[in-house]
Design an enzyme around this catalytic site. Structure first.
Site: not given
Ligand SMILES: NC(=O)c1ccc[n+]([C@@H]2O[C@H](COP(=O)([O-])OP(=O)(O)OC[C@H]3O[C@@H](n4cnc5c(N)ncnc54)[C@H](O)[C@@H]3O)[C@@H](O)[C@H]2O)c1
Length: 318
Positions: A34, A153, A279
């Site tokens: 991370d 995205y 929105r």
């Molecule tokens: N939370 C939701 O409702 C949801 C819905 C659909 C998809 N997702 C996907 O699930 C995954 C996790 O999402 P989340 O909700 O836990 O978000 P989050 O922001 O908590 O986790 C994403 C993590 O990726 C890390 N990160 C970002 N860019 C990086 C890089 N260049 N190198 C290394 N680490 C990096 C961030 O520091 C973070 O810890 C993501 O891919 C997101 O698109 C989440």
């Protein structure tokens, strides 16, 4: 089950930290990567010192990341790729970085994993890949090249999922709205539930854009972790592994008004709502068709009410 060496990118994030914890609890070894962009060290509190966990602060954009890790951990056999730019508004303002992070880096990592003979590659897809799809429930095949993506995205996630599906190697789990402890209320993407909980506990009125009749498919984070175990073939019940694209949700829609009422009841916050103008670009309803993953035996174990209560309990104690 034989213990595996797994890599989790995004291990300091909301979903990644829950997945890492569960993998460790099941006896697997996790190399967590991370860059701490939207993730936090404190999310890893439960496992950061565990002997079966190693943290590598690095970017998924770093060249040769997986190759180097495979040298250090020759047994590395499962890649869970979650790290991403997760904020839709941020992606609109930073389209190139979003495409590089959410698509190009995925493409490179996916190819490296295949070349290195890693058995499983699981990618975090998203309901955003469907754009403003109005046919409900949303089926996997509705995401096509004809979809008008409302954000970089959604576009980058779509391109990554397609790449994985076409290659016949790996799996993309298309998550709808996930919620639970450690979801960052400050994040614009993370959602309505963590923000409403924050409002409720602070005794503030909840803000709803539009009439509140818009609905979403909310899934609790431990069920997301279950879907990951199934997809990777690490499910203790023996379901999976999966290849291709799968929606992950409950298949049910909860209205934002219903959500606000439940949160205010559970937090003791004010029941009046601060309604604001709708929105532009917000979709009215979003709900997954979950028949494909249900056929493998996936079914959410935590009800919406139970998940909400657990999330509030966590928010109160943190
Ligand atoms: N939370 C939701 O409702 C949801 C819905 C659909 C998809 N997702 C996907 O699930 C995954 C996790 O999402 P989340 O909700 O836990 O978000 P989050 O922001 O908590 O986790 C994403 C993590 O990726 C890390 N990160 C970002 N860019 C990086 C890089 N260049 N190198 C290394 N680490 C990096 C961030 O520091 C973070 O810890 C993501 O891919 C997101 O698109 C989440």
């Amino acid at each position: 089950m034989i213990s595996k060496v797994c890599m989790v990118t995004g291990c300091a994030g909301f979903i990644g930290s829950h997945l890492t914890q569960q993998l460790i609890d099941l006896g697997h070894f996790v190399v967590g990567v991370d860059q701490l962009f939207t993730g936090y060290v404190h999310n890893m509190k439960g496992f950061e010192d565990h002997p079966n966990f190693k943290f590598k602060e690095a970017s998924i954009l770093d060249e040769g990341l997986l190759e180097k890790l495979k040298v250090d951990y020759p047994e590395l056999d499962v890649v869970f790729h979650l790290a991403a730019i997760v904020s839709v508004p941020y992606s609109v303002n930073h389209p190139e970085l979003t495409l590089d992070t959410n698509f190009e880096a995925t493409k490179i990592m996916h190819k490296s994993a295949q070349d290195l003979g890693i058995s499983r590659f699981i990618f975090a897809g998203s309901a955003a890949e469907y754009g403003n799809e109005e046919r409900l429930p949303v089926r996997e095949e509705y995401a096509t090249d004809q979809v008008e993506h409302v954000s970089p995205y959604g576009m980058a996630k779509y391109k990554s999922s397609c790449l994985i599906e076409k290659s016949g190697y790996g799996c993309s789990l298309r998550f709808f709205n996930i919620f639970g402890p450690r979801q960052d209320p400050a994040s614009q993407y993370s959602g309505v539930i963590s923000r409403f909980v924050d409002f409720g506990l602070a005794g503030k009125k909840m803000v709803i854009f539009g009439d509140g009749e818009q609905s979403r498919d909310f899934l609790y984070v431990s069920d997301v972790v279950d879907s990951y175990l199934i997809a990777s073939g690490l499910d203790p019940q023996g379901r999976g592994p999966l290849c291709g694209i799968y929606n992950v949700g409950t298949g049910n829609g909860i209205s934002i008004l219903q959500l606000a009422e439940s949160v205010s009841k559970l937090t003791g916050g004010p029941s009046e709502i601060d309604f604001r103008p709708e929105r532009a670009g917000d979709i009215k309803h979003s709900r997954a068709d979950v028949s494909k993953i249900s056929e493998i035996g996936f079914s959410p174990q935590v009800s919406f009410e139970e998940g909400l209560a657990k999330t509030i309990e966590w928010a109160e104690s943190s």
